[in-house]
Design a protein around this motif. Structure first.
Motif, PDB file in Angstrom:
ATOM      1  N   LYS A 171       0.833  -1.202   0.000  1.00 21.31           N
ATOM      2  CA  LYS A 171       0.000   0.000   0.000  1.00 21.31           C
ATOM      3  C   LYS A 171       0.867   1.252   0.000  1.00 21.31           C
ATOM      4  O   LYS A 171       1.872   1.326   0.712  1.00 21.31           O
ATOM      5  CB  LYS A 171      -0.920  -0.003   1.233  1.00 21.31           C
ATOM      6  CG  LYS A 171      -1.866  -1.207   1.262  1.00 21.31           C
ATOM      7  CD  LYS A 171      -2.696  -1.228   2.540  1.00 21.31           C
ATOM      8  CE  LYS A 171      -3.596  -2.459   2.563  1.00 21.31           C
ATOM      9  NZ  LYS A 171      -4.390  -2.540   3.821  1.00 21.31           N
ATOM     10  N   GLU A 172       0.466   2.225  -0.790  1.00 22.03           N
ATOM     11  CA  GLU A 172       1.247   3.452  -0.926  1.00 22.03           C
ATOM     12  C   GLU A 172       1.357   4.210   0.388  1.00 22.03           C
ATOM     13  O   GLU A 172       2.332   4.926   0.618  1.00 22.03           O
ATOM     14  CB  GLU A 172       0.619   4.353  -1.997  1.00 22.03           C
ATOM     15  CG  GLU A 172       0.753   3.801  -3.410  1.00 22.03           C
ATOM     16  CD  GLU A 172       0.230   4.773  -4.445  1.00 22.03           C
ATOM     17  OE1 GLU A 172      -0.174   5.897  -4.050  1.00 22.03           O
ATOM     18  OE2 GLU A 172       0.205   4.424  -5.635  1.00 22.03           O
ATOM     19  N   GLU A 173       0.343   4.068   1.252  1.00 21.55           N
ATOM     20  CA  GLU A 173       0.355   4.849   2.500  1.00 21.55           C
ATOM     21  C   GLU A 173       1.288   4.267   3.560  1.00 21.55           C
ATOM     22  O   GLU A 173       1.469   4.879   4.622  1.00 21.55           O
ATOM     23  CB  GLU A 173      -1.065   4.957   3.077  1.00 21.55           C
ATOM     24  CG  GLU A 173      -1.717   3.644   3.435  1.00 21.55           C
ATOM     25  CD  GLU A 173      -2.578   3.081   2.311  1.00 21.55           C
ATOM     26  OE1 GLU A 173      -3.527   2.338   2.613  1.00 21.55           O
ATOM     27  OE2 GLU A 173      -2.291   3.409   1.130  1.00 21.55           O
ATOM     28  N   TRP A 174       1.868   3.084   3.312  1.00 24.22           N
ATOM     29  CA  TRP A 174       2.808   2.525   4.290  1.00 24.22           C
ATOM     30  C   TRP A 174       4.015   3.444   4.434  1.00 24.22           C
ATOM     31  O   TRP A 174       4.529   3.997   3.443  1.00 24.22           O
ATOM     32  CB  TRP A 174       3.259   1.138   3.864  1.00 24.22           C
ATOM     33  CG  TRP A 174       2.182   0.089   4.057  1.00 24.22           C
ATOM     34  CD1 TRP A 174       1.004   0.219   4.720  1.00 24.22           C
ATOM     35  CD2 TRP A 174       2.215  -1.246   3.552  1.00 24.22           C
ATOM     36  NE1 TRP A 174       0.297  -0.944   4.679  1.00 24.22           N
ATOM     37  CE2 TRP A 174       1.005  -1.871   3.968  1.00 24.22           C
ATOM     38  CE3 TRP A 174       3.124  -1.986   2.804  1.00 24.22           C
ATOM     39  CZ2 TRP A 174       0.687  -3.182   3.649  1.00 24.22           C
ATOM     40  CZ3 TRP A 174       2.822  -3.298   2.478  1.00 24.22           C
ATOM     41  CH2 TRP A 174       1.609  -3.897   2.900  1.00 24.22           C
ATOM     42  N   GLU A 175       4.480   3.573   5.652  1.00 28.84           N
ATOM     43  CA  GLU A 175       5.586   4.482   5.965  1.00 28.84           C
ATOM     44  C   GLU A 175       6.912   3.918   5.458  1.00 28.84           C
ATOM     45  O   GLU A 175       7.276   2.777   5.747  1.00 28.84           O
ATOM     46  CB  GLU A 175       5.666   4.688   7.473  1.00 28.84           C
ATOM     47  CG  GLU A 175       6.789   5.615   7.918  1.00 28.84           C
ATOM     48  CD  GLU A 175       6.878   5.717   9.424  1.00 28.84           C
ATOM     49  OE1 GLU A 175       7.914   6.221   9.913  1.00 28.84           O
ATOM     50  OE2 GLU A 175       5.926   5.285  10.117  1.00 28.84           O
ATOM     51  N   ASN A 176       7.629   4.720   4.687  1.00 29.68           N
ATOM     52  CA  ASN A 176       8.973   4.336   4.258  1.00 29.68           C
ATOM     53  C   ASN A 176       9.944   4.526   5.415  1.00 29.68           C
ATOM     54  O   ASN A 176       9.817   5.478   6.199  1.00 29.68           O
ATOM     55  CB  ASN A 176       9.429   5.179   3.062  1.00 29.68           C
ATOM     56  CG  ASN A 176       8.639   4.854   1.811  1.00 29.68           C
ATOM     57  OD1 ASN A 176       8.305   3.697   1.567  1.00 29.68           O
ATOM     58  ND2 ASN A 176       8.329   5.871   1.013  1.00 29.68           N
ATOM     59  N   CYS A 177      10.909   3.617   5.521  1.00 34.21           N
ATOM     60  CA  CYS A 177      11.889   3.709   6.594  1.00 34.21           C
ATOM     61  C   CYS A 177      13.167   3.006   6.151  1.00 34.21           C
ATOM     62  O   CYS A 177      13.338   2.689   4.970  1.00 34.21           O
ATOM     63  CB  CYS A 177      11.346   3.073   7.882  1.00 34.21           C
ATOM     64  SG  CYS A 177      11.110   1.283   7.770  1.00 34.21           S
ATOM     65  N   VAL A 178      14.072   2.767   7.074  1.00 37.57           N
ATOM     66  CA  VAL A 178      15.265   1.960   6.815  1.00 37.57           C
ATOM     67  C   VAL A 178      15.261   0.801   7.806  1.00 37.57           C
ATOM     68  O   VAL A 178      14.509   0.815   8.792  1.00 37.57           O
ATOM     69  CB  VAL A 178      16.563   2.795   6.937  1.00 37.57           C
ATOM     70  CG1 VAL A 178      16.635   3.847   5.852  1.00 37.57           C
ATOM     71  CG2 VAL A 178      16.665   3.428   8.325  1.00 37.57           C
ATOM     72  N   LEU A 179      16.090  -0.195   7.533  1.00 37.57           N
ATOM     73  CA  LEU A 179      16.093  -1.387   8.386  1.00 37.57           C
ATOM     74  C   LEU A 179      16.329  -1.049   9.856  1.00 37.57           C
ATOM     75  O   LEU A 179      15.777  -1.693  10.749  1.00 37.57           O
ATOM     76  CB  LEU A 179      17.162  -2.385   7.899  1.00 37.57           C
ATOM     77  CG  LEU A 179      16.743  -3.318   6.771  1.00 37.57           C
ATOM     78  CD1 LEU A 179      17.941  -4.150   6.292  1.00 37.57           C
ATOM     79  CD2 LEU A 179      15.615  -4.255   7.219  1.00 37.57           C
ATOM     80  N   GLU A 180      17.160  -0.041  10.112  1.00 37.63           N
ATOM     81  CA  GLU A 180      17.446   0.329  11.500  1.00 37.63           C
ATOM     82  C   GLU A 180      16.177   0.710  12.255  1.00 37.63           C
ATOM     83  O   GLU A 180      16.079   0.494  13.468  1.00 37.63           O
ATOM     84  CB  GLU A 180      18.457   1.471  11.533  1.00 37.63           C
ATOM     85  CG  GLU A 180      18.999   1.771  12.907  1.00 37.63           C
ATOM     86  CD  GLU A 180      20.138   2.783  12.886  1.00 37.63           C
ATOM     87  OE1 GLU A 180      20.995   2.718  13.792  1.00 37.63           O
ATOM     88  OE2 GLU A 180      20.168   3.619  11.964  1.00 37.63           O
ATOM     89  N   ASP A 181      15.181   1.248  11.542  1.00 28.27           N
ATOM     90  CA  ASP A 181      13.931   1.648  12.190  1.00 28.27           C
ATOM     91  C   ASP A 181      13.089   0.442  12.615  1.00 28.27           C
ATOM     92  O   ASP A 181      12.217   0.566  13.477  1.00 28.27           O
ATOM     93  CB  ASP A 181      13.105   2.522  11.244  1.00 28.27           C
ATOM     94  CG  ASP A 181      13.802   3.828  10.905  1.00 28.27           C
ATOM     95  OD1 ASP A 181      14.470   4.382  11.806  1.00 28.27           O
ATOM     96  OD2 ASP A 181      13.695   4.275   9.752  1.00 28.27           O
ATOM     97  N   LEU A 182      13.338  -0.722  12.000  1.00 25.89           N
ATOM     98  CA  LEU A 182      12.578  -1.931  12.315  1.00 25.89           C
ATOM     99  C   LEU A 182      13.223  -2.758  13.420  1.00 25.89           C
ATOM    100  O   LEU A 182      12.636  -3.733  13.880  1.00 25.89           O
ATOM    101  CB  LEU A 182      12.450  -2.819  11.068  1.00 25.89           C
ATOM    102  CG  LEU A 182      11.708  -2.217   9.870  1.00 25.89           C
ATOM    103  CD1 LEU A 182      11.766  -3.192   8.688  1.00 25.89           C
ATOM    104  CD2 LEU A 182      10.270  -1.904  10.228  1.00 25.89           C
ATOM    105  N   CYS A 183      14.429  -2.348  13.824  1.00 24.25           N
ATOM    106  CA  CYS A 183      15.211  -3.177  14.753  1.00 24.25           C
ATOM    107  C   CYS A 183      15.583  -2.407  16.011  1.00 24.25           C
ATOM    108  O   CYS A 183      15.753  -1.177  15.990  1.00 24.25           O
ATOM    109  CB  CYS A 183      16.488  -3.672  14.067  1.00 24.25           C
ATOM    110  SG  CYS A 183      16.177  -4.710  12.624  1.00 24.25           S
ATOM    111  N   SER A 184      15.728  -3.144  17.088  1.00 21.06           N
ATOM    112  CA  SER A 184      16.221  -2.533  18.324  1.00 21.06           C
ATOM    113  C   SER A 184      17.741  -2.506  18.335  1.00 21.06           C
ATOM    114  O   SER A 184      18.346  -1.737  19.076  1.00 21.06           O
ATOM    115  CB  SER A 184      15.699  -3.299  19.545  1.00 21.06           C
ATOM    116  OG  SER A 184      16.114  -4.652  19.501  1.00 21.06           O
ATOM    117  N   GLN A 185      18.365  -3.345  17.507  1.00 17.21           N
ATOM    118  CA  GLN A 185      19.828  -3.350  17.399  1.00 17.21           C
ATOM    119  C   GLN A 185      20.246  -3.991  16.089  1.00 17.21           C
ATOM    120  O   GLN A 185      19.677  -4.988  15.651  1.00 17.21           O
ATOM    121  CB  GLN A 185      20.459  -4.124  18.567  1.00 17.21           C
ATOM    122  CG  GLN A 185      21.990  -4.126  18.544  1.00 17.21           C
ATOM    123  CD  GLN A 185      22.584  -4.922  19.682  1.00 17.21           C
ATOM    124  OE1 GLN A 185      21.900  -5.309  20.622  1.00 17.21           O
ATOM    125  NE2 GLN A 185      23.869  -5.193  19.606  1.00 17.21           N
TER     126      GLN A 185
END
Length: 369
Positions: A171-185
């Motif tokens: 979906k276009e409305e999903w937030e773009n990010c980088v892998l670091e944003d998905l991880c705690s470390q």
């Protein structure tokens, strides 16, 4: 039960050197080409009727491989030309217990001479006991193979659903990010100095990237001590950490999931999922789906390496909560079953490897049917 007979290896089988087949003449076909490390290609013709056995003649010397069907025996192997009325599958297991290194000939490129290994003294059971022993060992290997195939199917199903939900139906409305944003470390590992003996042979799992094969990781080949951990860049990562190999083809992009707290070398990067946003299964499947792109990034350098910085800043996205929760409900059970199967495979392999030398030496006897 009848006593085992003392004889020469050449009394129970006859080895023959394999046949030349340059890669330029390897015509694609349905017959596997059996090299010293196993199948190295396929050909339109075969040299040997199955079932058959090869052992490495040069390269991976002495390692046996079993082929149920017809195959081309490459010149890097010796193949069994004559089983002399013995059980083929028993001979395969029997050969796994023999040490062929003493028969290496040649200095620059060691190789096996069939005439030398034919003279090896062995103790050998009669055919009924051969079949009984082979039945036990092959049943264990069949169970291992079944579990591997189940895991391959489960993972393929998980990959299919991932691509459907997060690629085809993104979906276009999903937030773009980088892998670091998905991880705690996200961090790389380290290697204790190999010059200091007290850093090794401890009880801490420490993985190298050759052990990463899109698999759960329960026990490493090498282990380090607390001393080695504290005096190096190595660090402990928790169970569930996703590892990705970042150095050198062909391992770049290969994955693993830690089955327990462990360390690893600097050629791997560990990603700990932020459970508030996603889960380890999402990280694993995303990295696997992006493997070609990650390899393309690595191939741009002479060393074919990625690095922690590139992994941290690699583009990703954050799905909506409804889709992520659906993913967790349906996909996590797949991975739980994969992990359970992987643990069972490990247990069965340990049992097989314990039984093998005992059965092949006659220490443990089996009553034939």
């Amino acid at each position: 039960m009848s006593e085992w007979k003392e004889c020469k290896l050449g009394d129970v089988l006859t080895f023959q050197r394999g046949h030349d087949l340059p890669r330029t003449e390897m015509i694609e076909g349905s017959y596997p080409v059996a090299g010293s490390n196993g199948i190295i290609g396929f050909h339109s013709k075969y040299t040997t009727k199955g079932p058959g056995i090869t052992i490495g003649r040069s390269g991976n010397i002495g390692t046996p491989h079993f082929y149920k069907n017809d195959f081309w025996a490459h010149n890097t192997v010796l193949y069994v030309k004559d089983f002399k009325g013995n059980s083929e599958i028993f001979l395969f297991y029997f050969l796994k217990t023999l040490d062929f290194s003493q028969f290496n000939t040649g200095s620059a490129v060691p190789s096996l001479n069939r005439n030398h290994i034919h003279e090896l003294s062995v103790e050998f059971p009669h055919l009924p006991e051969q079949r009984a022993i082979a039945s036990i060992l092959s049943s264990l290997d069949d169970k291992i193979d079944l579990l591997h195939r189940q895991n391959a199917t489960l993972e393929k199903m998980a990959e299919t659903l991932f691509r459907q939900w997060f690629v085809e139906e993104a979906k276009e409305e999903w937030e773009n990010c980088v892998l670091e944003d998905l991880c705690s470390q996200i961090n790389s590992g380290g290697t204790p100095s190999t010059k200091i003996e007290t850093y090794y042979n401890g009880n801490i799992n420490w993985y190298s990237t050759k052990e990463l094969n899109d698999n759960y990781l329960f026990e490493s080949i090498s282990k380090i001590t607390q001393d080695g951990l504290e005096n190096s860049a190595a660090k402990l990562f928790p169970k569930g950490t996703v590892l990705i190999a970042i150095y050198a083809a062909p391992t770049v992009g290969r994955l693993g999931i830690l089955g327990n707290q462990s360390a690893f070398n600097q050629a791997a990067c560990g990603l700990i999922a932020n459970d508030k946003i996603c889960c380890k299964e999402f990280i694993y499947l995303y990295l696997k789906n992006q493997r070609n792109e990650l390899n393309a990034m690595a191939s741009g350098s002479a060393q074919q390496n990625l690095n922690v910085g590139k992994i941290k800043t690699y583009p990703a996205f954050i799905p909506d909560d409804i889709t992520m929760n659906k993913f967790k409900r349906e996909i996590i059970p797949f991975f739980e079953k994969i992990e359970k199967n992987a643990m069972q495979i490990r247990t069965i392999k340990a049992l097989r490897d314990t039984l093998l030398p005992k059965l092949m030496s006659g220490e443990v006897r089996v009553e034939p049917d």
